[in-house]
Scaffold this active site. Structure first.
Site, PDB file in Angstrom:
ATOM      1  N   GLY A  74       0.800  -1.221   0.000  1.00  0.00           N
ATOM      2  CA  GLY A  74       0.000   0.000   0.000  1.00  0.00           C
ATOM      3  C   GLY A  74       0.828   1.262   0.000  1.00  0.00           C
ATOM      4  O   GLY A  74       0.436   2.253   0.617  1.00  0.00           O
ATOM      5  N   ASP A 139      12.628  -9.912  10.742  1.00  0.00           N
ATOM      6  CA  ASP A 139      13.866 -10.245  10.013  1.00  0.00           C
ATOM      7  C   ASP A 139      15.117  -9.626  10.654  1.00  0.00           C
ATOM      8  O   ASP A 139      16.230 -10.059  10.373  1.00  0.00           O
ATOM      9  CB  ASP A 139      13.782  -9.744   8.560  1.00  0.00           C
ATOM     10  CG  ASP A 139      12.579 -10.280   7.819  1.00  0.00           C
ATOM     11  OD1 ASP A 139      12.014 -11.293   8.267  1.00  0.00           O
ATOM     12  OD2 ASP A 139      12.184  -9.685   6.795  1.00  0.00           O
ATOM     13  N   ARG A 277      13.087 -34.924   5.036  1.00  0.00           N
ATOM     14  CA  ARG A 277      11.804 -34.209   5.006  1.00  0.00           C
ATOM     15  C   ARG A 277      12.082 -32.704   5.099  1.00  0.00           C
ATOM     16  O   ARG A 277      13.077 -32.289   5.697  1.00  0.00           O
ATOM     17  CB  ARG A 277      10.938 -34.602   6.200  1.00  0.00           C
ATOM     18  CG  ARG A 277      10.494 -36.051   6.193  1.00  0.00           C
ATOM     19  CD  ARG A 277       9.348 -36.268   5.210  1.00  0.00           C
ATOM     20  NE  ARG A 277       8.740 -37.579   5.382  1.00  0.00           N
ATOM     21  CZ  ARG A 277       9.123 -38.674   4.731  1.00  0.00           C
ATOM     22  NH1 ARG A 277      10.130 -38.629   3.888  1.00  0.00           N
ATOM     23  NH2 ARG A 277       8.497 -39.811   4.942  1.00  0.00           N
TER      24      ARG A 277
HETATM   25  O1  F6P Z   1       9.579  -9.096   6.321  1.00  0.00           O
HETATM   26  C1  F6P Z   1       8.871 -10.008   7.091  1.00  0.00           C
HETATM   27  C2  F6P Z   1       8.533 -11.242   6.312  1.00  0.00           C
HETATM   28  O2  F6P Z   1       7.878 -12.136   7.191  1.00  0.00           O
HETATM   29  C3  F6P Z   1       9.712 -11.897   5.610  1.00  0.00           C
HETATM   30  O3  F6P Z   1      10.501 -12.662   6.491  1.00  0.00           O
HETATM   31  C4  F6P Z   1       8.997 -12.709   4.565  1.00  0.00           C
HETATM   32  O4  F6P Z   1       9.808 -12.932   3.419  1.00  0.00           O
HETATM   33  C5  F6P Z   1       7.848 -11.834   4.192  1.00  0.00           C
HETATM   34  O5  F6P Z   1       7.624 -10.941   5.266  1.00  0.00           O
HETATM   35  C6  F6P Z   1       6.584 -12.617   3.935  1.00  0.00           C
HETATM   36  O6  F6P Z   1       5.579 -11.737   3.578  1.00  0.00           O
HETATM   37  P1  F6P Z   1       4.070 -12.179   3.333  1.00  0.00           P
HETATM   38  O7  F6P Z   1       3.369 -12.077   4.650  1.00  0.00           O
HETATM   39  O8  F6P Z   1       3.582 -11.192   2.359  1.00  0.00           O
HETATM   40  O9  F6P Z   1       4.070 -13.590   2.838  1.00  0.00           O
END
Ligand code: F6P
Length: 359
Positions: A74, A139, A277
């Site tokens: 957004g 992150d 796995r």
């Molecule tokens: O930036 C936070 C995060 O959880 C990342 O670790 C991940 O790649 C991304 O957002 C996932 O985003 P979405 O919720 O759009 O799948």
């Protein structure tokens, strides 16, 4: 004084604790607080703007998610607008946002978000909006602050998963590859992998060679340890290769990184003959109650954001530089890429203990 708060990007445990601390600190100064719903959608007439009072933030500090809701597609500068033929074009709606903020009498904004939200905050600042940012992301890839809130909770969730995976891996003599989030940064994988005693940790900052991963697994086998746990960051990639991409993103959204665990698991099984796995921990890492550490950090950030507004520190981000909360310029934060440093002591200690990074 009337301020507004917005939460943008992916949710992270601790968002509500920031909102609560900011609202209580502001109201106790006699300020009014508005909550902009769903990123900046509330300021673009696509969602609501509501008053936040002491009542609105009662009993929310321990709750995951955000009472204001959020979005990672957004940006007011690239707002996805649907066309009659069903396609989307990105439209700059920032002037409209500035005008709506002016009409609502907003004197200053607190923007709580990660790198994407910080970039938007910087652009809005350049247009004259008075903004203070609060760094959020599981992150931990925001520069200028030792850590972001949400990271500790995500790491603890990942550690709990690794602990549980040990049971099946050991009982069945299997290899289990667990993929964690982090986009292009390997902090969650590194911290959870070391604390959870993984055997192999793969991060984007250290491109891997699957042959080395298999060597480690086979060496353990020879030593009588017939199972292995591999923790891989979603953005990890093989030497000379690229990170994996998950299915299509929504309009206005960044590329979705992930899927690497399945690829690596198939290669390990094929090369070692060991039953392997894979598992993607996914959004479990973003959910649930923030840890005590994240709740306190989020609360400190919320309080510090109000002090920063009182001191007119426009264009600055509150940050943890232990033991203090400081403010740093958003443009300095954006100029620096925060990633796992391969010479960091956590990596060195992991290597010294025999953990493989697949290199
Ligand atoms: O930036 C936070 C995060 O959880 C990342 O670790 C991940 O790649 C991304 O957002 C996932 O985003 P979405 O919720 O759009 O799948």
């Amino acid at each position: 004084m009337r301020i507004a708060i917005s939460t943008g990007g992916g949710d992270a445990p601790g968002l509500n604790a920031v909102i609560r601390a900011a609202v209580l600190s502001a109201v106790n100064r006699g300020w009014e607080v508005l909550g902009v719903k769903r990123g900046y959608a509330g300021l673009l007439g696509e969602d609501e703007v509501v008053f936040l009072t002491k009542e609105s933030v009662r009993g929310i500090a321990h709750l995951g998610g955000t009472i204001l809701r959020t979005t990672n597609r957004g940006s007011p500068f690239k707002y996805p607008v649907k066309q009659p033929d069903g396609s989307f074009v990105e439209v700059d709606r920032s002037d409209e946002l500035m005008e709506n903020a002016r009409q609502l009498g907003i004197d200053a904004m607190i923007s709580i978000g990660g790198d994407g939200s910080l970039a938007i905050a910087k652009q809005l600042c350049d247009k004259g909006m008075k903004i203070v940012s609060v760094p959020k992301t599981i992150d931990n890839d925001v520069a200028g602050t030792i850590t972001t809130f949400g990271f500790d909770t995500a790491v603890n969730t990942a550690i709990e998963a690794i602990d549980k995976l040990h049971t099946t891996a050991e009982s069945h003599d299997r290899v289990i590859v667990m993929e964690v989030m982090g986009r292009d940064a390997g902090f969650i994988a590194l911290h959870a992998g070391v604390a959870g005693t993984a055997d192999v940790i793969l991060v984007p900052e250290i491109p891997y060679d699957v042959a080395k991963v298999c060597e480690k697994i086979q060496a353990r086998d020879r030593a009588g340890r017939h199972f292995s746990i591999v923790v891989v960051a979603e953005g990890a990639f093989p030497r000379g290769g690229e990170s994996s991409t998950l299915g299509p993103s929504m309009p206005g959204q960044a590329r979705r990184v992930g899927g690497v665990a399945e690829v690596i698991a198939a290669e390990i099984q094929q090369r070692t003959g060991k039953e392997t796995r894979s598992l993607v921990l996914g959004h479990l890492q973003r959910g649930g109650m923030p840890t005590g550490y994240d709740r306190l950090l989020a609360t400190r950030f919320g309080g510090a954001a109000i002090r920063a507004i009182a001191e007119e520190k426009w264009g600055e981000m509150v940050a943890l530089q232990s033991p203090h909360i400081v403010t740093v310029r958003i443009e300095d934060v954006l100029a620096e890429e925060k990633r796992v440093e391969p010479s960091h002591d956590v990596v060195l200690t992991a290597r010294a203990m025999g953990i493989s990074f697949g290199d």
